[in-house]
Design a protein around this motif. Structure first.
Motif, PDB file in Angstrom:
ATOM      1  N   TRP A  98       0.839  -1.189   0.000  1.00 54.10           N
ATOM      2  CA  TRP A  98       0.000   0.000   0.000  1.00 54.10           C
ATOM      3  C   TRP A  98       0.881   1.249   0.000  1.00 54.10           C
ATOM      4  O   TRP A  98       1.692   1.434   0.891  1.00 54.10           O
ATOM      5  N   GLY A 101      -1.064   5.980   1.555  1.00 52.51           N
ATOM      6  CA  GLY A 101      -1.259   6.661   2.821  1.00 52.51           C
ATOM      7  C   GLY A 101      -2.462   6.180   3.612  1.00 52.51           C
ATOM      8  O   GLY A 101      -3.252   5.346   3.157  1.00 52.51           O
ATOM      9  N   GLN A 102      -2.603   6.725   4.789  1.00 49.98           N
ATOM     10  CA  GLN A 102      -3.605   6.251   5.736  1.00 49.98           C
ATOM     11  C   GLN A 102      -5.028   6.627   5.338  1.00 49.98           C
ATOM     12  O   GLN A 102      -5.957   5.830   5.470  1.00 49.98           O
ATOM     13  N   CYS A 105      -6.311   4.471   2.650  1.00 53.46           N
ATOM     14  CA  CYS A 105      -6.442   3.108   3.179  1.00 53.46           C
ATOM     15  C   CYS A 105      -7.839   2.878   3.744  1.00 53.46           C
ATOM     16  O   CYS A 105      -8.430   1.816   3.568  1.00 53.46           O
ATOM     17  N   GLU A 170      -6.669  -1.316   9.499  1.00 53.18           N
ATOM     18  CA  GLU A 170      -5.395  -0.924  10.099  1.00 53.18           C
ATOM     19  C   GLU A 170      -4.395  -0.566   9.014  1.00 53.18           C
ATOM     20  O   GLU A 170      -4.291  -1.243   7.998  1.00 53.18           O
ATOM     21  N   TYR A 171      -3.687   0.527   9.248  1.00 52.87           N
ATOM     22  CA  TYR A 171      -2.638   0.959   8.327  1.00 52.87           C
ATOM     23  C   TYR A 171      -1.326   1.053   9.096  1.00 52.87           C
ATOM     24  O   TYR A 171      -1.275   1.611  10.196  1.00 52.87           O
ATOM     25  N   GLY A 172      -0.271   0.493   8.525  1.00 54.55           N
ATOM     26  CA  GLY A 172       1.006   0.560   9.214  1.00 54.55           C
ATOM     27  C   GLY A 172       2.121  -0.091   8.432  1.00 54.55           C
ATOM     28  O   GLY A 172       1.952  -0.467   7.264  1.00 54.55           O
ATOM     29  N   GLN A 183       4.496  -1.335   3.525  1.00 55.50           N
ATOM     30  CA  GLN A 183       3.333  -0.630   4.048  1.00 55.50           C
ATOM     31  C   GLN A 183       2.098  -1.511   3.836  1.00 55.50           C
ATOM     32  O   GLN A 183       1.898  -2.054   2.748  1.00 55.50           O
ATOM     33  N   CYS A 185      -2.146  -2.085   4.371  1.00 53.61           N
ATOM     34  CA  CYS A 185      -3.507  -1.613   4.634  1.00 53.61           C
ATOM     35  C   CYS A 185      -4.385  -2.848   4.702  1.00 53.61           C
ATOM     36  O   CYS A 185      -4.590  -3.533   3.694  1.00 53.61           O
TER      37      CYS A 185
END
Length: 352
Positions: A98, A101-102, A105, A170-172, A183, A185
């Protein structure tokens, strides 16, 4: 919701070096070229066709019927998928992580879920409205104000049904080693990943099983009713109704056929997690996703093929914007331009 963004395998025990090294044909240059062409074709035809549908209903008064307003609602939902979802889905498929970005996501999976719910609910509303008027001989049509209310409710209900795709996410960054990370998502369900499978199966029933059942019953009864009327004599009104019903039924069949492989594959992944580790899972999923997304541009083709009103309106637009007409139309009087707005007057008594 995308199976390959599910938290129970993206962020769980299956996500490791061995998993990343599974055969992935989407990394082959030839396959990537085909995927790019496929997605770009769907986006091009989807944006062009659905924008054209929205434009002709806006421009030509005789197309501003309740049924056509619902068809516009379908076109808006398909445009949402074509413009907001497919480009990012293609990039995510090609790069394998991903990169958006958040905010995206949370927004993009939600937008696609929202659009699919709007499409299925709208198809049901069209079927039930025609069932009410044809099978039960209710001549009072739904008012345009009531149509607007129904469309607003459709989007509100769809937003509620799709909300878990944005809430439980969840994004991280997932670190494989000090020098390697991606990354991610992914869905993140509370307590147990089984909740994700329960939601997915529930949505399969809500998005596919239940709507297909409702549409099938409604159109079977409508078809029987119209067939009985045609048996006892020729009636132009029933002829028009039969043609319109045939077009709308074809829309439902196309939706059902195109989405069946995707839903079946996703159901298999939810029931048996071993499917997620099968050879070329990602490629198979992508192919089925492409087939499902073809439904976003097929409807305008059906309108032009099966409905004389839309066909005449489309041809009028193409003629109007033909380069050779650019100069001449600038000099047309207001009276002549108003006359153009009355395209398809020979079909204006039609329901669609």
């Amino acid at each position: 919701n995308d199976p390959y963004t599910r938290s129970d395998w993206d962020l769980g025990s299956i996500l490791n070096e061995d998993f990343l090294e599974l055969d992935d044909s989407t990394k082959l240059v030839g396959v990537q070229v085909i995927l790019i062409l496929a997605y770009c074709t769907i986006i091009l035809f989807g944006v062009t066709g659905n924008s054209l549908v929205i434009y002709v209903v806006y421009r030509f008064r005789n197309l501003r019927t309740v049924t056509n307003f619902f068809i516009v609602n379908l076109a808006v939902a398909d445009l949402l998928v074509n413009m907001l979802c497919l480009p990012f889905t293609l990039a995510y498929t090609l790069y394998g992580e991903w990169m958006f970005g958040q905010v995206f996501c949370f927004m993009l999976p939600y937008a696609q879920g929202l659009a699919v719910h709007v499409s299925t609910i709208t198809l049901n509303i069209i079927a039930l409205d025609r069932h009410r008027s044809i099978v039960y001989h209710m001549e009072t049509k739904m008012s345009k104000d009531m149509c607007a209310v129904v469309i607003v409710i459709t989007w509100a209900v769809s937003a509620l049904l799709a909300s878990p795709l944005a809430i439980f996410r969840e994004y991280g960054t997932f670190d494989f080693s000090p020098n390697k990370s991606i990354q991610v998502c992914a869905e993140k369900w509370p307590e147990s990943s089984m909740n994700g499978s329960i939601y997915s199966i529930s949505m399969l029933l809500v998005q596919y099983g239940l709507p297909l059942a409702i549409n099938s019953v409604a159109y079977i009864r409508i078809w029987k009713k119209l067939k009985n009327h045609m048996t006892y004599g020729r009636n132009d009104r029933h002829q028009r109704r039969r043609k319109t019903t045939k077009m709308l039924l074809t829309m439902v069949v196309v939706f059902a056929v195109f989405w069946l492989p995707f839903h079946a594959f996703q159901l298999a992944a939810d029931i048996d997690s071993a499917v997620l580790s099968m050879k070329d899972f990602k490629l198979l999923y992508t192919v089925f996703h492409i087939v499902a997304m073809c439904s976003t541009f097929v409807n305008p083709i059906l309108y032009g093929w099966m409905n004389s009103n839309y066909r005449s309106a489309f041809m009028s637009v193409f003629e109007y914007y033909r380069p050779s007409n650019v100069t001449s139309r600038c000099s047309k009087s207001r009276e002549t331009q108003n006359e153009e707005d009355r395209v398809c007057t020979d079909c204006k008594s039609s329901n669609v």
